[in-house]
Design a protein around this motif. Structure first.
Motif, PDB file in Angstrom:
ATOM      1  N   UNK A   1       0.840  -1.205   0.000  1.00 44.97           N
ATOM      2  CA  UNK A   1       0.000   0.000   0.000  1.00 44.97           C
ATOM      3  C   UNK A   1       0.871   1.250   0.000  1.00 44.97           C
ATOM      4  N   UNK A   2       1.915   1.265   0.831  1.00 46.02           N
ATOM      5  CA  UNK A   2       2.806   2.426   0.877  1.00 46.02           C
ATOM      6  C   UNK A   2       3.485   2.643  -0.475  1.00 46.02           C
ATOM      7  N   UNK A   3       3.964   1.574  -1.068  1.00 47.92           N
ATOM      8  CA  UNK A   3       4.647   1.677  -2.362  1.00 47.92           C
ATOM      9  C   UNK A   3       3.703   2.178  -3.444  1.00 47.92           C
ATOM     10  N   UNK A   4       2.530   1.575  -3.527  1.00 54.94           N
ATOM     11  CA  UNK A   4       1.567   1.992  -4.546  1.00 54.94           C
ATOM     12  C   UNK A   4       1.064   3.412  -4.321  1.00 54.94           C
ATOM     13  N   UNK A   5       1.036   3.837  -3.062  1.00 55.89           N
ATOM     14  CA  UNK A   5       0.562   5.187  -2.749  1.00 55.89           C
ATOM     15  C   UNK A   5       1.594   6.252  -3.078  1.00 55.89           C
ATOM     16  N   UNK A   6       2.857   5.867  -3.151  1.00 59.67           N
ATOM     17  CA  UNK A   6       3.907   6.866  -3.311  1.00 59.67           C
ATOM     18  C   UNK A   6       4.616   6.849  -4.659  1.00 59.67           C
ATOM     19  N   UNK A   7       4.315   5.857  -5.502  1.00 61.16           N
ATOM     20  CA  UNK A   7       4.967   5.858  -6.812  1.00 61.16           C
ATOM     21  C   UNK A   7       4.392   6.989  -7.664  1.00 61.16           C
TER      22      UNK A   7
ATOM     23  N   UNK B   1       4.365  16.033   0.092  1.00 57.41           N
ATOM     24  CA  UNK B   1       5.720  16.571  -0.074  1.00 57.41           C
ATOM     25  C   UNK B   1       6.494  15.900  -1.207  1.00 57.41           C
ATOM     26  N   UNK B   2       5.880  14.899  -1.851  1.00 54.86           N
ATOM     27  CA  UNK B   2       6.592  14.144  -2.892  1.00 54.86           C
ATOM     28  C   UNK B   2       6.852  14.961  -4.154  1.00 54.86           C
ATOM     29  N   UNK B   3       5.953  15.848  -4.472  1.00 57.49           N
ATOM     30  CA  UNK B   3       6.102  16.615  -5.706  1.00 57.49           C
ATOM     31  C   UNK B   3       5.377  16.005  -6.892  1.00 57.49           C
ATOM     32  N   UNK B   4       5.041  14.730  -6.827  1.00 51.61           N
ATOM     33  CA  UNK B   4       4.332  14.083  -7.949  1.00 51.61           C
ATOM     34  C   UNK B   4       2.986  13.523  -7.536  1.00 51.61           C
TER      35      UNK B   4
ATOM     36  N   UNK C   1      -2.054   6.010   7.557  1.00 51.37           N
ATOM     37  CA  UNK C   1      -2.796   6.775   6.555  1.00 51.37           C
ATOM     38  C   UNK C   1      -2.378   8.236   6.529  1.00 51.37           C
ATOM     39  N   UNK C   2      -2.163   8.817   7.714  1.00 46.56           N
ATOM     40  CA  UNK C   2      -1.706  10.214   7.790  1.00 46.56           C
ATOM     41  C   UNK C   2      -0.321  10.351   7.171  1.00 46.56           C
ATOM     42  N   UNK C   3       0.569   9.426   7.516  1.00 45.28           N
ATOM     43  CA  UNK C   3       1.937   9.478   6.980  1.00 45.28           C
ATOM     44  C   UNK C   3       1.925   9.380   5.455  1.00 45.28           C
TER      45      UNK C   3
END
Length: 132
Positions: free
Chosen positions: A31-37, A94-97, A85-87
């Motif tokens: 979930x973290x990976x898919x949420x941040x790619x 802050x990722x920019x994408x 979820x908050x993190x």
């Protein structure tokens, strides 16, 4: 040499616990990976109901799996997932994408709540059907 069935059952319970715990942590990582790619072409929609349903369903699954893996740590699992979820939303901001959205977090929280209530209902139902 004969194998004691009760000993096998204990070993199998331990293996099941480790397998469920590993599945929970693997799912959290996924979930973290898919949420941040980076996603190059996301539609700009003010309130996408399908997106919110996906958030709720994902966190419902994570919570149900976490509660099965760690049945004695209900509060830790639920609070940990709410913080998770908050993190994710902050990291997206802050990722920019990606963009973080507090409504996504509310959908995550709804999934956690529904899973907790559902697991509680199943537990109460199962304990009421135990022979006395």
């Amino acid at each position: 040499m004969w194998i004691n069935p009760s000993t096998c059952l204990q070993v199998n319970k331990a293996h099941l616990h480790y397998a469920l715990a590993a599945a929970f942590w693997f799912a959290c990582t996924a979930v973290a990976t898919l949420s941040l790619i980076p996603v190059s072409e996301l539609p700009s929609i003010t309130l996408d109901v399908w997106d919110k349903a996906q958030h709720a369903a994902g966190f419902f699954f994570l919570c149900a799996l976490g509660l099965v893996a760690y049945p004695r740590h209900i509060t830790r699992v639920c609070m940990g997932l709410l913080l998770f979820g908050i993190v994710i939303e902050v990291a997206q901001s802050i990722s920019g994408w990606r963009t973080g959205d507090w409504l996504d977090w509310l959908a995550d929280a709804l999934g956690v709540l529904l899973a907790t209530l559902g697991m509680r209902q199943l537990t109460n139902h199962a304990s009421s059907n135990q022979p006395e």
